[in-house]
Design a protein around this motif. Structure first.
Motif, PDB file in Angstrom:
ATOM      1  N   GLY A  69       0.802  -1.223   0.000  1.00 20.86           N
ATOM      2  CA  GLY A  69       0.000   0.000   0.000  1.00 20.86           C
ATOM      3  C   GLY A  69       0.832   1.269   0.000  1.00 20.86           C
ATOM      4  N   ALA A  70       0.122   2.390   0.029  1.00 23.22           N
ATOM      5  CA  ALA A  70       0.785   3.694  -0.098  1.00 23.22           C
ATOM      6  C   ALA A  70       1.724   3.981   1.078  1.00 23.22           C
ATOM      7  CB  ALA A  70      -0.268   4.792  -0.208  1.00 23.22           C
ATOM      8  N   GLY A  71       1.452   3.423   2.247  1.00 25.74           N
ATOM      9  CA  GLY A  71       2.327   3.653   3.405  1.00 25.74           C
ATOM     10  C   GLY A  71       3.567   2.775   3.401  1.00 25.74           C
ATOM     11  N   GLY A  72       3.644   1.827   2.473  1.00 24.11           N
ATOM     12  CA  GLY A  72       4.802   0.935   2.387  1.00 24.11           C
ATOM     13  C   GLY A  72       5.776   1.405   1.327  1.00 24.11           C
ATOM     14  N   GLN A  73       6.807   0.610   1.092  1.00 21.74           N
ATOM     15  CA  GLN A  73       7.829   0.985   0.119  1.00 21.74           C
ATOM     16  C   GLN A  73       8.428  -0.286  -0.489  1.00 21.74           C
ATOM     17  OE1 GLN A  73       9.509   3.368  -2.098  1.00 21.74           O
ATOM     18  NE2 GLN A  73       9.197   4.616  -0.272  1.00 21.74           N
ATOM     19  N   VAL A  74       8.666  -0.249  -1.798  1.00 22.68           N
ATOM     20  CA  VAL A  74       9.361  -1.368  -2.447  1.00 22.68           C
ATOM     21  C   VAL A  74      10.558  -0.805  -3.200  1.00 22.68           C
ATOM     22  CG1 VAL A  74       9.202  -3.259  -4.122  1.00 22.68           C
ATOM     23  CG2 VAL A  74       7.212  -2.692  -2.709  1.00 22.68           C
ATOM     24  N   LEU A  75      11.721  -1.398  -2.961  1.00 20.25           N
ATOM     25  CA  LEU A  75      12.920  -1.038  -3.725  1.00 20.25           C
ATOM     26  C   LEU A  75      13.320  -2.252  -4.562  1.00 20.25           C
ATOM     27  CD1 LEU A  75      15.337   0.794  -4.443  1.00 20.25           C
ATOM     28  CD2 LEU A  75      16.528  -0.151  -2.430  1.00 20.25           C
ATOM     29  N   GLY A  76      13.294  -2.101  -5.868  1.00 24.22           N
ATOM     30  CA  GLY A  76      13.742  -3.149  -6.774  1.00 24.22           C
ATOM     31  C   GLY A  76      15.179  -2.870  -7.187  1.00 24.22           C
ATOM     32  N   ALA A  91       6.346   1.257 -14.284  1.00 26.96           N
ATOM     33  CA  ALA A  91       5.903   1.705 -12.949  1.00 26.96           C
ATOM     34  C   ALA A  91       5.694   3.206 -12.885  1.00 26.96           C
ATOM     35  CB  ALA A  91       6.949   1.310 -11.910  1.00 26.96           C
ATOM     36  N   SER A  92       5.642   3.874 -14.041  1.00 25.53           N
ATOM     37  CA  SER A  92       5.745   5.338 -14.036  1.00 25.53           C
ATOM     38  C   SER A  92       4.768   6.034 -13.092  1.00 25.53           C
ATOM     39  CB  SER A  92       5.594   5.882 -15.453  1.00 25.53           C
ATOM     40  OG  SER A  92       4.372   5.431 -15.960  1.00 25.53           O
ATOM     41  N   ARG A  93       3.619   5.409 -12.854  1.00 27.43           N
ATOM     42  CA  ARG A  93       2.637   6.107 -12.009  1.00 27.43           C
ATOM     43  C   ARG A  93       2.651   5.597 -10.571  1.00 27.43           C
ATOM     44  NH1 ARG A  93      -0.147   5.837 -16.892  1.00 27.43           N
ATOM     45  NH2 ARG A  93      -0.731   3.746 -16.324  1.00 27.43           N
ATOM     46  N   ASP A  94       3.618   4.734 -10.222  1.00 25.03           N
ATOM     47  CA  ASP A  94       3.613   4.121  -8.897  1.00 25.03           C
ATOM     48  C   ASP A  94       4.713   4.710  -8.025  1.00 25.03           C
ATOM     49  OD1 ASP A  94       3.781   2.478  -6.687  1.00 25.03           O
ATOM     50  OD2 ASP A  94       3.132   0.723  -7.808  1.00 25.03           O
ATOM     51  N   ALA A  95       4.324   5.665  -7.184  1.00 30.14           N
ATOM     52  CA  ALA A  95       5.325   6.409  -6.407  1.00 30.14           C
ATOM     53  C   ALA A  95       5.949   5.597  -5.277  1.00 30.14           C
ATOM     54  CB  ALA A  95       4.669   7.659  -5.825  1.00 30.14           C
ATOM     55  N   SER A  96       5.294   4.498  -4.869  1.00 36.15           N
ATOM     56  CA  SER A  96       5.851   3.751  -3.736  1.00 36.15           C
ATOM     57  C   SER A  96       6.880   2.711  -4.182  1.00 36.15           C
ATOM     58  CB  SER A  96       4.738   3.070  -2.943  1.00 36.15           C
ATOM     59  OG  SER A  96       4.110   2.099  -3.755  1.00 36.15           O
ATOM     60  N   THR A  97       7.176   2.642  -5.485  1.00 34.50           N
ATOM     61  CA  THR A  97       8.150   1.679  -5.990  1.00 34.50           C
ATOM     62  C   THR A  97       9.346   2.415  -6.583  1.00 34.50           C
ATOM     63  OG1 THR A  97       6.240   0.373  -6.645  1.00 34.50           O
ATOM     64  CG2 THR A  97       8.370  -0.419  -7.372  1.00 34.50           C
TER      65      THR A  97
END
Ligand SMILES: C[S@@+](CC[C@H](N)C(=O)[O-])C[C@H]1O[C@@H](n2cnc3c(N)ncnc32)[C@H](O)[C@@H]1O
Length: 287
Positions: A69-76, A91-97
């Motif tokens: 969710g928005a409160g989490g974070q993913v680093l690839g 992922a251009s529209r996904d700020a949490s990734t």
């Protein structure tokens, strides 16, 4: 002394990277079910932070991002510029990734910053797997968890066993590959994977088999699907490497033999072929 993971860096920024980008949608379709099983094993919760190792074009990172969710974070993290480029575009529209081009075995990662160390088929390529996992463990918080999926041995995976079997007798004989050399099947031995994780400092190691019939190639008719599956087998993975420096006539014979092997498999719009993986879980000790 050669640079660590030098061959993989070159390959995933060269031929393998380009071919993975070209086949990205079909490869995602093929491995999606395995990634989902590993994500279920990771059981990400809202607000958690996930490190996706060897994230490639980022499909698993985006699924993980939806789960935290928005409160989490993913680093690839991935060594391949072309695949990270594709991941960023998707992922251009996904700020949490976030995506980073880096070697996960030596990348500067914030200490104790992640709840989950995840990978979908991205951890079998390290020259020094124990050193790599020990390094990545430092980025996990105490008590943080590991969940990844890796292939079982090549002999258990029909998507490689069938085409490689079909070209036996066509290619000149060569020495059998070292089963522990960095590459897709280097984690095929469950006991070896457990040893690596324990030596890297993880506890509660659990490794369970997971198998599935998966779509290989695609087409609007069965014939077109089989042709596409042959093309994909010749472009990506062990068969492509075996045929890399072979003359055209031999490649053509190999292609015919692989087509005959795939023609015996079920599937209308894709060839349905068996894949066999391990779902691996472990934990960073609490202190
Ligand atoms: C088989 S692909 C899987 C990609 C992606 N996880 C997926 O499921 O579509 C393996 C990936 O691992 C990456 N890789 C290999 N060695 C790596 C390393 N030392 N650090 C980070 N990524 C690495 C490759 O660049 C490649 O993208």
């Amino acid at each position: 002394m050669p640079e660590k993971n030098a061959y993989q860096v070159t390959d995933w920024n060269g031929q393998s990277g380009e071919r993975w980008v070209a086949n990205q949608a079909r490869l995602d379709a093929m491995v999606e079910v395995f990634g989902r099983a590993a994500i279920d094993a990771a059981a990400p919760m809202r607000g958690e932070r996930v490190l996706d190792v060897g994230c490639g074009a980022g499909a698993s990172s985006l699924t993980l991002a939806a789960r935290v969710g928005a409160g989490g974070q993913v680093l690839g993290v991935d060594i391949s510029e072309p695949l990270i480029g594709r991941a960023r575009a998707l992922a251009s529209r996904d700020a949490s990734t976030l995506f980073q081009v880096a070697d996960a075995s030596s990348a500067e990662l914030p200490e104790g910053a992640f709840d989950i160390l995840f990978s979908r088929f991205g951890v079998m390529f390290f020259d020094d797997p124990t050193g790599a996992f020990a390094h990545m463990r430092r980025a996990l918080r105490p008590g943080g968890r590991v969940a990844f999926v890796c292939w079982r041995g090549a002999a258990e995976n029909d998507w490689v066993r069938l085409p490689m079997g079909a070209i036996k007798g066509i290619l000149p004989p060569s020495a059998p590959p070292d089963p522990e050399a960095p590459g897709p099947f280097s984690f095929g031995d469950r006991a070896r994977v457990a040893r690596i994780l324990k030596a890297a400092g993880f506890t509660e190691v659990a490794i369970v088999p997971f198998g599935a019939s998966v779509p290989f190639g695609e087409g609007v008719t069965r014939d077109a699907a089989i042709d596409d599956a042959v093309k994909m087998a010749l472009e990506v993975g062990p068969l492509s490497r075996a045929l890399a420096d072979q003359p055209d006539d031999l490649r053509a014979r190999a292609s015919t033999a692989v087509r005959a092997a795939f023609a015996g498999l079920p599937g209308e719009r894709s060839v349905m072929i068996n894949g066999a993986a391990w779902i691996v879980m472990a934990r960073n000790p609490a202190s």
